[in-house]
Design an enzyme around this catalytic site. Structure first.
Site, mmCIF file in Angstrom:
data_model
loop_
_atom_site.group_PDB
_atom_site.id
_atom_site.type_symbol
_atom_site.label_atom_id
_atom_site.label_comp_id
_atom_site.label_asym_id
_atom_site.label_seq_id
_atom_site.Cartn_x
_atom_site.Cartn_y
_atom_site.Cartn_z
ATOM 1 N N ASN A 94 -8.037 30.402 22.985
ATOM 2 C CA ASN A 94 -7.694 28.987 22.833
ATOM 3 C C ASN A 94 -6.770 28.857 21.632
ATOM 4 O OD1 ASN A 94 -10.412 29.449 21.297
ATOM 5 N ND2 ASN A 94 -9.502 27.642 20.325
ATOM 6 N N HIS A 104 -22.350 37.932 26.527
ATOM 7 C CA HIS A 104 -22.741 39.184 25.871
ATOM 8 C C HIS A 104 -23.933 39.753 26.630
ATOM 9 C CE1 HIS A 104 -20.341 38.878 22.052
ATOM 10 N NE2 HIS A 104 -20.250 37.640 22.498
ATOM 11 N N ALA A 121 -13.085 37.617 21.211
ATOM 12 C CA ALA A 121 -12.338 36.438 21.644
ATOM 13 C C ALA A 121 -12.111 35.586 20.402
ATOM 14 C CB ALA A 121 -13.130 35.663 22.685
ATOM 15 N N HIS A 176 -16.836 27.081 24.783
ATOM 16 C CA HIS A 176 -17.179 28.477 25.075
ATOM 17 C C HIS A 176 -16.841 28.851 26.510
ATOM 18 C CE1 HIS A 176 -18.997 32.245 24.062
ATOM 19 N NE2 HIS A 176 -19.873 32.181 25.037
ATOM 20 N N HIS A 195 -24.740 38.298 16.322
ATOM 21 C CA HIS A 195 -23.900 37.506 15.431
ATOM 22 C C HIS A 195 -24.713 36.938 14.267
ATOM 23 C CE1 HIS A 195 -21.957 37.323 19.417
ATOM 24 N NE2 HIS A 195 -20.815 37.237 18.769
ATOM 25 N N SER A 224 -16.922 38.568 23.507
ATOM 26 C CA SER A 224 -17.160 37.503 24.481
ATOM 27 C C SER A 224 -16.216 37.612 25.672
ATOM 28 C CB SER A 224 -16.971 36.128 23.830
ATOM 29 O OG SER A 224 -17.950 35.881 22.869
ATOM 30 N N MET A 251 -15.883 34.524 14.987
ATOM 31 C CA MET A 251 -17.213 34.534 14.379
ATOM 32 C C MET A 251 -17.872 35.910 14.412
ATOM 33 S SD MET A 251 -18.495 31.054 16.258
ATOM 34 C CE MET A 251 -17.381 29.658 16.450
ATOM 35 N N SER A 252 -17.071 36.971 14.407
ATOM 36 C CA SER A 252 -17.652 38.313 14.528
ATOM 37 C C SER A 252 -16.713 39.342 13.928
ATOM 38 C CB SER A 252 -17.907 38.643 16.008
ATOM 39 O OG SER A 252 -16.669 38.754 16.710
ATOM 40 N N TYR A 263 -24.399 33.972 13.137
ATOM 41 C CA TYR A 263 -24.792 32.592 13.436
ATOM 42 C C TYR A 263 -26.047 32.490 14.297
ATOM 43 C CZ TYR A 263 -22.309 33.179 17.942
ATOM 44 O OH TYR A 263 -21.887 33.611 19.172
ATOM 45 N N GLU A 264 -26.441 33.590 14.930
ATOM 46 C CA GLU A 264 -27.675 33.580 15.720
ATOM 47 C C GLU A 264 -28.924 33.596 14.838
ATOM 48 O OE1 GLU A 264 -27.475 36.049 19.545
ATOM 49 O OE2 GLU A 264 -25.851 36.907 18.338
#
Length: 319
Positions: free
Chosen positions: A257, A73, A127, A291, A97, A40, A233-234, A99-100
């Protein structure tokens, strides 16, 4: 009635994709030894390659390839040369991902294709949220281990029949993060003088969670207690499949963050009793991730990340 033929397995589909790329990519670029996965906000890593020769194509043009739907992306493959030695590289600008809604087999499909394209080393970037309180936004974390939270719950990228053409049934992961490559990163960091800037380079543990919601305060504290320094998440599914396939791995997280580790405020605390609804919302939202901030932090740190990756690859090419 005859049974319908079984759908092609992942090895056959990955072979079809690799054959397509070898027939499409110019001859001088079709045998890369290094692949870079751009996370990201880190698509600018594509700027590290030479302007010519370059071959670029969107994922939508590549047979069997998963499509990325996430902002930040771009979803394209780039083949080019990097560094003074003009090392051939393959860049995956964007990823699919879990989650997609993709199955793990599809999330890691590009890694399988990399193996069949002759990739020997994979550099994976992402990220991530900083769990370690010593980390600041913009710091770079060189990963040296991970927690595969979905994998421990049964959503493992190697679940199901083993694909023997790629690797063994029970691959070890204690050596997942190549030590010699990590040595090169620290040397490149010093060579570039990046340690003199405000941004710092750490080594740490990445916790992979499925997403897409950001973690709660309690989840962040749990992951920190488990030993995680960053959370995202990746990346981990790609790394597991890369190691299963015998590919060396180097992985970076950009801290975009700082995770909120403090417990949530109780509703009966005296300090908040006279606050308005707006003041309460602002009070609770301190440190909340979004995001857009992730992408902005990626842009801020992109130049240092690009310089570091380029230097490591230049040193590899000269070795």
């Amino acid at each position: 009635m005859a049974a319908a033929p079984a759908p092609p397995g992942v090895y056959q589909r990955a072979s079809e994709t690799a054959d397509y790329l070898r027939s499409t990519v110019p001859a001088e670029l079709r045998s890369p030894k290094v692949a870079i996965v751009c996370g990201s906000g880190l698509g600018g890593l594509a700027d590290t390659i030479h302007a010519e020769p370059v071959f670029s194509t969107p994922y939508s043009n590549v047979p069997n390839f998963p499509q990325s739907t996430v902002v930040g992306h771009a979803g394209k493959l780039i083949f080019g040369l990097i560094g003074p030695a003009k090392l051939p590289v393959m860049l995956l600008v964007g990823r699919a991902h879990f989650y997609e809604g993709h199955e793990m087999e599809l999330v890691t499909f590009a890694t399988r294709v990399c193996k069949l394209m002759g990739i020997e080393t994979m550099i994976v970037t992402n990220a991530a949220g900083g769990l370690n309180p010593d980390y600041e936004v913009g710091d770079i974390v060189l990963l040296n281990d991970h927690l595969n939270m979905p994998g421990l719950m049964g959503f493992h990228p190697l679940r199901g029949p083993n694909v023997d053409e790629f690797g063994v049934r029970f691959p070890p992961l204690s050596d997942a993060y190549d030590l010699e490559l990590r040595q090169r990163v620290h040397k490149a960091w010093q060579k570039l003088g990046l340690g003199q800037a405000k941004r710092r380079l750490h080594e740490g543990v990445y916790a992979f969670v499925s997403g897409p919601s950001y973690e709660t305060r309690a989840e962040c504290r749990m992951l920190r207690t488990f030993g995680a320094d960053v959370v995202g998440m990746s990346t981990v599914p790609e790394i597991v499949v890369a190691r299963h396939s015998g590919i060396r791995v180097l992985a970076f997280s950009l801290v975009t963050n700082k995770a909120v580790l403090e417990a949530s405020t109780r509703g009966d605390e005296a300090a908040i009793q006279n606050m308005s609804k707006q003041e309460l919302d602002e009070y609770l939202s301190k440190g909340k991730a979004n995001h857009e901030e992730v992408l902005e932090a990626g842009r801020e740190a992109a130049k240092d990340m690009q310089a570091l990756v380029k230097q490591v690859l230049s040193d590899l090419g000269a070795a």
